[in-house]
Write a protein that holds these residues in place. Sequence first.
Motif, short mmCIF file in Angstrom:
data_model
loop_
_atom_site.label_atom_id
_atom_site.label_comp_id
_atom_site.label_asym_id
_atom_site.label_seq_id
_atom_site.Cartn_x
_atom_site.Cartn_y
_atom_site.Cartn_z
N SER A 142 0.85 -1.19 0.00
CA SER A 142 0.00 0.00 0.00
C SER A 142 0.88 1.24 0.00
O SER A 142 1.88 1.29 0.72
CB SER A 142 -0.89 0.04 1.25
N LEU A 143 0.52 2.23 -0.78
CA LEU A 143 1.21 3.50 -0.78
C LEU A 143 0.32 4.50 -0.04
O LEU A 143 -0.78 4.81 -0.47
CB LEU A 143 1.48 3.99 -2.20
N LEU A 144 0.77 4.94 1.13
CA LEU A 144 -0.01 5.80 2.00
C LEU A 144 0.67 7.16 2.10
O LEU A 144 1.87 7.28 1.94
CB LEU A 144 -0.12 5.18 3.40
N ARG A 145 -0.10 8.19 2.41
CA ARG A 145 0.46 9.51 2.70
C ARG A 145 0.14 9.81 4.16
O ARG A 145 -1.02 10.04 4.52
CB ARG A 145 -0.12 10.57 1.78
N LEU A 146 1.18 9.78 5.01
CA LEU A 146 0.99 9.89 6.45
C LEU A 146 2.00 10.85 7.06
O LEU A 146 3.06 11.10 6.49
CB LEU A 146 1.18 8.52 7.12
N THR A 147 1.68 11.33 8.24
CA THR A 147 2.65 12.05 9.06
C THR A 147 3.39 11.03 9.91
O THR A 147 2.95 9.87 10.04
CB THR A 147 1.94 13.07 9.97
N GLU A 150 1.09 9.64 12.55
CA GLU A 150 0.12 8.71 11.97
C GLU A 150 0.77 7.36 11.68
O GLU A 150 0.17 6.31 11.90
CB GLU A 150 -0.49 9.30 10.70
N PRO A 193 8.96 5.91 5.30
CA PRO A 193 8.86 6.98 4.31
C PRO A 193 9.90 6.79 3.21
O PRO A 193 10.94 6.19 3.42
CB PRO A 193 9.15 8.25 5.11
N PRO A 196 9.40 9.70 -3.54
CA PRO A 196 8.85 9.08 -4.77
C PRO A 196 9.73 9.29 -5.99
O PRO A 196 10.57 10.11 -6.02
CB PRO A 196 7.49 9.77 -4.94
#
Length: 196
Positions: A142-147, A150, A193, A196
Amino acid sequence: MSPGSSRRLKNVAELRMLTHPLRLRLFYALTAAEEATASRLAELVDESLSLVSYHLRELAAHGFIEEAPRRSGDRRERWWRKTHEGFSFAGSEFARDPQARGVAVAAKRQLLAHQISRLERWIDEDHAWGEEWTDASLASESLLRLTAPELAELSAELTAVAQKWAERGRVGAEDRPDAPAREHVLMFMHAFPFPP
């Protein structure tokens, strides 16, 4: 050893134990066997008894394993078990000292190599397990965008889920004669992290 107990590694000597591939294989062999003799472990890891005995003593000296109560009358036979269910360490605890950071990186690489070797074996042999196990297995990305907070929360949630299922596997479902067979299942995930 209490179920689910994990040991937090905080010094370089403990971490260095994990950079040796045979010690890591022995630790995981004891995870599967729960308790075993040096001769049984030598069979499981396909190494000489003298080499396995040496590395078991090293693991014991650093508190990763301990002698278990004897299971037979043979006084020459030593049984071994883990002192904790697992272990963890934070790379940040070793980041300030370049030598310690190098040991932490080597330990992470060794753990990853072990995980990948198990996955490669599964890929080669999955057909032998039959459709039920092949269909039940998991491969996901899964490619997630998190802090960072998070990601820490996600890590804690996934760890709790894994611990719940580990406990379910330990509780006596096998006591019933009609219970389905349980197998050892390796689950590993990495979340980090990256640019990309």
